[in-house]
Design an enzyme around this catalytic site. Structure first.
Site, PDB file in Angstrom:
ATOM      1  N   TYR A   8       1.195  -1.376  -0.106  1.00 23.86           N
ATOM      2  CA  TYR A   8      -0.026  -0.142   0.069  1.00 23.86           C
ATOM      3  C   TYR A   8       1.145   1.358  -0.109  1.00 23.86           C
ATOM      4  O   TYR A   8       2.403   1.143  -0.295  1.00 23.86           O
ATOM      5  CB  TYR A   8      -0.779   0.129   1.892  1.00 23.86           C
ATOM      6  N   ARG A  14      -6.457   2.796   3.801  1.00 23.28           N
ATOM      7  CA  ARG A  14      -7.615   1.687   3.038  1.00 23.28           C
ATOM      8  C   ARG A  14      -6.856   0.118   3.347  1.00 23.28           C
ATOM      9  O   ARG A  14      -7.409  -1.029   3.551  1.00 23.28           O
ATOM     10  CB  ARG A  14      -7.808   1.579   1.740  1.00 23.28           C
ATOM     11  N   TRP A 104     -12.232  11.657  -2.679  1.00 23.23           N
ATOM     12  CA  TRP A 104     -11.050  11.895  -2.241  1.00 23.23           C
ATOM     13  C   TRP A 104      -9.984  11.920  -2.780  1.00 23.23           C
ATOM     14  O   TRP A 104      -8.781  12.577  -2.564  1.00 23.23           O
ATOM     15  CB  TRP A 104     -10.751  10.069  -1.307  1.00 23.23           C
TER      16      TRP A 104
HETATM   17  N1  LIG Z   1     -12.318  -0.658  -3.423  1.00 24.91           N
HETATM   18  C1  LIG Z   1     -11.159  -0.425  -3.618  1.00 24.91           C
HETATM   19  C2  LIG Z   1     -10.490   0.415  -3.787  1.00 24.91           C
HETATM   20  C3  LIG Z   1      -9.424   0.663  -3.804  1.00 24.91           C
HETATM   21  C4  LIG Z   1      -8.506   1.869  -3.910  1.00 24.91           C
HETATM   22  O1  LIG Z   1      -9.430   2.535  -4.561  1.00 24.91           O
HETATM   23  N2  LIG Z   1      -7.339   2.516  -4.086  1.00 24.91           N
HETATM   24  C5  LIG Z   1      -6.295   3.240  -4.140  1.00 24.91           C
HETATM   25  C6  LIG Z   1      -5.832   3.770  -3.334  1.00 24.91           C
HETATM   26  S1  LIG Z   1      -6.262   3.815  -1.904  1.00 24.91           S
HETATM   27  C7  LIG Z   1      -6.106   3.387  -5.541  1.00 24.91           C
HETATM   28  O2  LIG Z   1      -5.009   2.337  -5.884  1.00 24.91           O
HETATM   29  N3  LIG Z   1      -5.409   4.619  -6.298  1.00 24.91           N
HETATM   30  C8  LIG Z   1      -4.679   4.505  -6.882  1.00 24.91           C
HETATM   31  C9  LIG Z   1      -4.556   4.691  -8.320  1.00 24.91           C
HETATM   32  O3  LIG Z   1      -5.985   4.399  -8.911  1.00 24.91           O
HETATM   33  O4  LIG Z   1      -4.120   4.721  -8.873  1.00 24.91           O
HETATM   34  C10 LIG Z   1     -10.419  -1.185  -2.139  1.00 24.91           C
HETATM   35  O5  LIG Z   1     -11.077  -1.349  -0.135  1.00 24.91           O
HETATM   36  O6  LIG Z   1      -9.521  -1.764  -2.226  1.00 24.91           O
END
Ligand SMILES: N[C@@H](CCC(=O)N[C@@H](CS)C(=O)NCC(=O)O)C(=O)O
Length: 199
Positions: A8, A14, A104
């Site tokens: 992460y 998360r 977010w």
């Molecule tokens: N529903 C998924 C959502 C995952 C998610 O939104 N991850 C974000 C970080 S909080 C992410 O990877 N963001 C970077 C991107 O999409 O480039 C979970 O709960 O794991």
């Protein structure tokens, strides 16, 4: 015991509920934090291009809730019966529904602030009233011992409080639950040593 690697960003976000479960149960794991500069490359390598990811030996699990629920089942934090597990899952899903209302990824600061204020004014009271009634005078949300629903509340309420310092002002029981989780010695030790980040 399998080999655990949690991937992460270097934020609570998360992944933090899973980290609380690891901390509380004393299970060793690799806390693999991705630098934002390396993210484009890492992202391309992932099936669904999102993190968190938990690698259990050679098996990769995506979705933060699936990851935390799996770890909770492995460590006895999921609820003692199927009914308790359903209650725990419902609390976690409800908290997530409300946390997902915040903008977010919004880039425009004034739009972000406006939506955030709207969510605090129109939605968060419903969440907090409901959770407060569910908790009542009990120590923990479900059953007679701590579950990952309590951890998830403790984690998400930090973010809520960071966004709005007064948010728990009228919810002393929910604040006390957060503090009860944070006073568990292994959770307190993790909080002490984790990176200090805004999210
Ligand atoms: N529903 C998924 C959502 C995952 C998610 O939104 N991850 C974000 C970080 S909080 C992410 O990877 N963001 C970077 C991107 O999409 O480039 C979970 O709960 O794991």
């Amino acid at each position: 015991m399998p080999n655990y690697k949690l991937t992460y960003f270097k934020i609570r976000g998360r992944a933090e509920t899973a980290r609380y479960i690891f901390a509380y149960s004393g299970i060793n794991y690799e806390d693999n934090t991705v630098d934002i500069m390396d993210w484009p490359n890492v992202k391309r390598s992932l099936l669904f291009q999102q993190i968190p990811i938990l690698k259990v030996d050679k098996t990769e699990i995506n979705q933060s809730t699936a990851i935390a629920r799996y770890l909770a089942r492995e460590t006895g934090l999921a609820g003692k019966t199927n009914l308790e597990q359903a209650q725990v899952d419902a609390i976690v899903d409800t908290i997530n529904d409300f946390m997902n209302m915040f903008p977010w990824t919004e880039k425009d600061p004034s739009v972000k602030q406006k939506i955030t204020e709207d969510v605090f004014a129109n939605n968060i009271p419903l969440l907090l009233d409901g959770l407060s009634k569910l908790l009542g005078d009990h120590m923990w949300f479900v059953g007679d011992s701590v579950t990952w629903a309590d951890f998830h509340w403790a984690v998400c309420s930090i973010t809520l409080t960071n966004l709005n310092v007064d948010v728990l002002h009228n919810y002393p029981k929910l604040l006390a639950l957060k503090e009860r989780v944070e006073a568990l010695p292994k959770i307190a030790a993790w909080i002490e040593r984790r990176p200090k980040t805004p999210l």
